[in-house]
Scaffold this motif. Structure first.
Motif, PDB file in Angstrom:
ATOM      1  N   ALA A 280      42.340  37.379  35.309  1.00 45.36           N
ATOM      2  CA  ALA A 280      40.912  37.627  35.085  1.00 45.36           C
ATOM      3  C   ALA A 280      40.686  39.055  34.617  1.00 45.36           C
ATOM      4  N   GLY A 281      39.742  39.186  33.702  1.00 40.94           N
ATOM      5  CA  GLY A 281      39.436  40.520  33.201  1.00 40.94           C
ATOM      6  C   GLY A 281      38.173  40.525  32.373  1.00 40.94           C
ATOM      7  N   HIS A 282      37.919  41.675  31.755  1.00 43.59           N
ATOM      8  CA  HIS A 282      36.703  41.804  30.946  1.00 43.59           C
ATOM      9  C   HIS A 282      37.015  42.550  29.659  1.00 43.59           C
ATOM     10  N   THR A 283      36.351  42.118  28.579  1.00 41.50           N
ATOM     11  CA  THR A 283      36.503  42.819  27.300  1.00 41.50           C
ATOM     12  C   THR A 283      35.355  43.784  27.042  1.00 41.50           C
TER      13      THR A 283
ATOM     14  N   GLY B 162      38.316  51.544  26.600  1.00 41.29           N
ATOM     15  CA  GLY B 162      38.862  50.269  27.057  1.00 41.29           C
ATOM     16  C   GLY B 162      40.384  50.251  27.100  1.00 41.29           C
ATOM     17  N   ALA B 163      41.035  51.334  26.655  1.00 37.46           N
ATOM     18  CA  ALA B 163      42.513  51.345  26.648  1.00 37.46           C
ATOM     19  C   ALA B 163      43.046  51.033  28.051  1.00 37.46           C
ATOM     20  N   ALA B 164      42.409  51.646  29.076  1.00 37.01           N
ATOM     21  CA  ALA B 164      42.843  51.401  30.459  1.00 37.01           C
ATOM     22  C   ALA B 164      41.931  50.399  31.164  1.00 37.01           C
ATOM     23  N   ASP B 165      40.657  50.417  30.840  1.00 38.01           N
ATOM     24  CA  ASP B 165      39.650  49.586  31.537  1.00 38.01           C
ATOM     25  C   ASP B 165      38.926  48.706  30.553  1.00 38.01           C
ATOM     26  N   MET B 166      39.454  47.499  30.274  1.00 39.23           N
ATOM     27  CA  MET B 166      40.751  47.036  30.638  1.00 39.23           C
ATOM     28  C   MET B 166      41.357  46.173  29.552  1.00 39.23           C
ATOM     29  N   LYS B 167      41.089  46.577  28.296  1.00 40.29           N
ATOM     30  CA  LYS B 167      41.680  45.849  27.179  1.00 40.29           C
ATOM     31  C   LYS B 167      43.196  45.982  27.178  1.00 40.29           C
ATOM     32  N   GLY B 168      43.675  47.149  27.624  1.00 41.36           N
ATOM     33  CA  GLY B 168      45.127  47.347  27.707  1.00 41.36           C
ATOM     34  C   GLY B 168      45.764  46.338  28.654  1.00 41.36           C
ATOM     35  N   GLY B 169      45.102  46.072  29.781  1.00 44.23           N
ATOM     36  CA  GLY B 169      45.622  45.105  30.749  1.00 44.23           C
ATOM     37  C   GLY B 169      45.613  43.688  30.211  1.00 44.23           C
ATOM     38  N   ILE B 170      44.561  43.330  29.494  1.00 42.41           N
ATOM     39  CA  ILE B 170      44.478  41.980  28.903  1.00 42.41           C
ATOM     40  C   ILE B 170      45.610  41.788  27.893  1.00 42.41           C
TER      41      ILE B 170
END
Ligand SMILES: [Zn+2]
Length: 393
Positions: free
Chosen positions: A71-74, A103-111
């Motif tokens: 789960a995450g957000h773009t 968004g690099a860390a929060d959290m497109k990088g994670g996606i």
């Protein structure tokens, strides 16, 4: 673009200016990539009166359980003054081993890391003894009304169930692997008004000043020890955040004085028990000093703790194997969308370092992007109990 490379995926996502609540092309891009990896993709838009419509996405590979969800957000917060950035916030520039961008860390990088991890696992294995899914919202940085909470209702009504969930929020403090979140404190806000009687400061006998009474109550609640914490949580904490009156002049005693306070409470309490405790305290104190009060509460999150089990173990072991760190299993920090998901299935949170989130020059190390991908790959394989040969970067 290499759809197995998390850096390429992260760059493409950062280049979508998806400032909350706008989609900015980010979910359209994810839909394309996930379809290339043979996921079934659903795009769902929610709205209600007084809010802006928000797009969300649910994608699934496989049609039987267990269903391991990411789960995450773009959506991202605004970049602030773009002139202050070393590189434009939506350019996704790489320099000196870091990927820069909102968004690099929060959290497109994670996606990006999770998609690459899932794609690599499916490419190596062909199929899994279960399903992998992604639940991606565009409403995490905003009011969080038309996002994850409504998506979970949508999943339920479509007979989709989740068996475990990894939330890819940036959880690490100093280096990748130092922190896994296995719970969160609850949040309760109280609004207290002391009612007095307005009058001239020179004739206080005809007035009733609410301010000293409010200060007495404030002093009492600011010094309360709610609990001493437990093995998994720090002590619950109360902070007064607002004290005000509408009065702006020096010769009038105001009729009302207001105070707002917020409690971050641990799992010794439920929303009801903490509210009752604080209400009792405020009413008892106000009775003692003869104050007439109004008191209301609002809550955005209950406290929760994910019990030890296959998901927590897989996450802990994967982090150890890839990074060499034994992660702290933490319940600190603010709330996240995990507060909604925990009602459906066990949930853990693990992602990038959070030092630069919401800041100018938000960035993530390229090396960490590859290592986080590897951690997610290990989690997937440990969770499904596979004996795949794993690539460690
Ligand atoms: Zn976030």
């Amino acid at each position: 673009m290499n759809i197995y490379d998390p850096v390429h995926i992260a760059q493409a996502l950062i280049r979508c200016p998806s400032i909350t609540p706008f989609e900015g092309g980010a979910l359209t891009f994810l839909e394309e990539v996930l379809k290339q990896h043979k996921f079934d993709v659903n795009r769902i838009t929610f709205g209600e009166q007084g809010t802006q419509k928000v797009e969300n996405l649910y994608a699934r590979f496989g049609n039987h359980g267990p269903n391991l969800c990411f789960a995450g957000h773009t959506d991202v917060v605004p970049p602030g003054n773009e002139q202050n950035w070393s590189y434009p916030p939506f350019a996704a520039e790489i320099n000196n081993g870091y990927l820069y961008g909102r968004g690099a860390a929060d959290m497109k990088g994670g996606i990006a890391c999770f998609i690459a991890a899932a794609a690599r696992t499916l490419n190596a294995k062909g199929k899994l003894p279960g399903s992998i899914s992604l639940l991606i919202t565009g409403d995490e940085e905003g009011p969080a009304i038309n996002g994850t909470a409504k998506m979970l209702d949508w999943l339920h009504s479509h007979e989709e169930s989740l068996d475990g969930c990894i939330v890819g929020e940036p959880t690490c403090a100093n280096h990748l692997g130092d922190t896994v979140k296995i719970g969160r404190r609850g949040s309760l806000t109280a609004y207290l008004t002391v009612l007095g009687a307005q009058g001239h400061v020179a004739y206080p006998q005809y007035a009733d000043n609410p301010i000293p009474k409010l200060m007495r109550i404030a002093d009492r609640i600011a010094n309360i020890e709610l609990d001493t914490g437990n093995d998994s949580f720090e002590p619950s904490n109360l902070e007064i955040t607002v004290i005000s009156t509408s009065n702006k002049v020096s010769n009038v005693i105001p009729s009302e004085a207001e105070m707002t306070f917020n409690v971050r409470y641990n799992n010794n309490w439920s929303r009801n028990s903490i509210e009752n405790c604080l209400a009792d305290l405020c009413h008892k104190e106000s009775e003692e000093i003869g104050a007439n009060i109004n008191l209301t509460f609002s809550s955005t999150a209950e406290a929760f703790l994910t019990k030890p089990g296959s998901l927590v173990n897989a996450t802990k072991d994967a982090v150890k194997q890839v990074t060499g760190c034994v992660p702290e299993l933490s319940t600190s920090g603010g709330t996240s969308d995990a507060r909604f998901i925990q009602a459906c299935c066990p949930v853990v949170e693990f992602g990038h370092i959070n030092k630069t989130i919401h800041q100018i020059d938000e960035r993530v190390a390229i090396n960490d992007i590859y290592r986080l991908t590897s951690v997610y790959e290990h989690i997937i394989n440990l969770y499904f109990g596979n004996k795949l040969r794993l690539n460690v970067y």
